[in-house]
Scaffold this motif. Structure first.
Motif, mmCIF file in Angstrom:
data_model
loop_
_atom_site.group_PDB
_atom_site.id
_atom_site.type_symbol
_atom_site.label_atom_id
_atom_site.label_comp_id
_atom_site.label_asym_id
_atom_site.label_seq_id
_atom_site.Cartn_x
_atom_site.Cartn_y
_atom_site.Cartn_z
ATOM 1 N N ASP A 116 1.873 15.850 -7.702
ATOM 2 C CA ASP A 116 2.764 16.965 -8.017
ATOM 3 C C ASP A 116 2.541 17.477 -9.440
ATOM 4 O OD1 ASP A 116 3.982 16.648 -5.495
ATOM 5 O OD2 ASP A 116 5.200 15.016 -6.286
ATOM 6 N N LEU A 120 -0.923 19.679 -6.536
ATOM 7 C CA LEU A 120 0.034 20.576 -5.896
ATOM 8 C C LEU A 120 0.885 21.286 -6.942
ATOM 9 C CD1 LEU A 120 1.283 18.344 -2.932
ATOM 10 C CD2 LEU A 120 -0.739 19.828 -3.066
ATOM 11 N N ASP A 168 8.739 21.501 -6.410
ATOM 12 C CA ASP A 168 9.612 20.404 -6.837
ATOM 13 C C ASP A 168 10.680 20.879 -7.816
ATOM 14 O OD1 ASP A 168 8.089 17.840 -5.724
ATOM 15 O OD2 ASP A 168 6.619 19.268 -6.483
ATOM 16 N N ALA A 207 9.384 22.127 3.663
ATOM 17 C CA ALA A 207 7.999 21.702 3.416
ATOM 18 C C ALA A 207 7.008 22.856 3.435
ATOM 19 C CB ALA A 207 7.592 20.645 4.441
ATOM 20 N N ILE A 249 5.500 23.958 0.102
ATOM 21 C CA ILE A 249 4.580 23.111 -0.658
ATOM 22 C C ILE A 249 3.207 23.777 -0.678
ATOM 23 C CG2 ILE A 249 3.425 20.861 -0.691
ATOM 24 C CD1 ILE A 249 5.959 19.796 0.838
ATOM 25 N N THR A 263 8.377 11.493 0.449
ATOM 26 C CA THR A 263 7.810 12.693 -0.162
ATOM 27 C C THR A 263 6.306 12.739 0.053
ATOM 28 O OG1 THR A 263 9.522 12.866 -1.859
ATOM 29 C CG2 THR A 263 7.404 13.879 -2.358
ATOM 30 N N LYS A 277 4.251 15.687 2.113
ATOM 31 C CA LYS A 277 3.250 16.510 1.445
ATOM 32 C C LYS A 277 1.855 16.327 2.031
ATOM 33 C CE LYS A 277 5.913 17.375 -2.641
ATOM 34 N NZ LYS A 277 6.012 17.452 -4.101
ATOM 35 N N GLN A 298 1.703 18.405 5.057
ATOM 36 C CA GLN A 298 1.707 19.849 4.809
ATOM 37 C C GLN A 298 0.382 20.359 4.263
ATOM 38 O OE1 GLN A 298 4.098 21.948 5.657
ATOM 39 N NE2 GLN A 298 3.018 23.725 4.851
#
Length: 218
Positions: free
Chosen positions: A17, A21, A26, A88, A91, A121, A125, A128
């Protein structure tokens, strides 16, 4: 910044994150959507909800509970993982991240995801954005009972996936996490200048920084 000499690197450790991503998902989820849902759930105004939640933040940043969906579900009294699953579709990759992974996959380097994300999480992710095909290994700090900010994380990672710190590149948007890796002896450290596409570009960083990953192969 000076580009890494790829012949000096055997292992690439990557955060998820804010690194691979876009952190915008978030930040929106935690700073806007969760407080809004909390206010609705408990019959509060959004200002009251934020004030209540802020009390729970004290002393937690950088600890395992800070990243734990089970912990926060108990605080807000609704299922955070379920709420995250519902959103989701928002994302998304950071620019050039998938191309960067494609180039790493074709290289000699072992590519390892190391994240503080809770297992739920991580699952959401990975489903996705389909990160796994580009990775050799995936580790969440929850499986080590220590976040990346702690030396215990790096010790347990070393036992789980042997790597030579002096021949390792680690990329993470958190400078406190990078400092922990540096203390462990990881030699090559890079951060991101814009982890969240909805926020401005960082003017100064403690560690060498890139805006997008294509800079690493110029």
């Amino acid at each position: 910044m000076t580009m890494p000499e790829w012949q000096e690197i055997d292992t690439v450790l990557l955060d998820m994150d804010g690194t691979l991503l876009d952190l915008h998902f978030d930040n929106y989820f935690w700073l806007e959507h969760v407080p809004s849902k909390y206010a609705e759930h408990h019959g509060l105004t959004e200002e009251e909800a934020l004030a209540e939640l802020n009390k729970s933040f004290v002393g937690l940043r950088g600890t395992l509970n800070w990243y734990c969906l089970d912990f926060w579900s108990s605080i807000v009294e609704f299922d955070i993982a379920q709420l995250k699953q519902q959103h989701a579709a928002n994302i998304s990759w950071r620019p050039e991240a998938e191309n960067f992974l494609r180039r790493l996959r074709a290289s000699h380097c072992e590519v390892v995801l190391v994240t503080n994300a809770h297992p739920d999480t991580l699952r959401i992710k990975l489903e996705q954005v389909h990160l796994e095909p580009w990775l050799d290994k995936v580790f969440t700090s929850h499986s080590f009972s220590a976040p990346k900010e702690y030396q215990a994380f790096w010790q347990k990672l070393q036992m789980a996936s042997a790597f030579e710190p002096q021949r390792t590149l680690f990329i993470d948007d958190s400078e406190s996490v990078l400092a922990s890796a540096e203390a462990y002896g990881v030699k090559h450290l890079i951060t991101l200048r814009q982890p969240d596409s909805g926020q401005g570009v960082r003017a100064k960083t403690r560690y060498p920084a890139v805006l997008h990953f294509d800079e690493l192969f110029k």
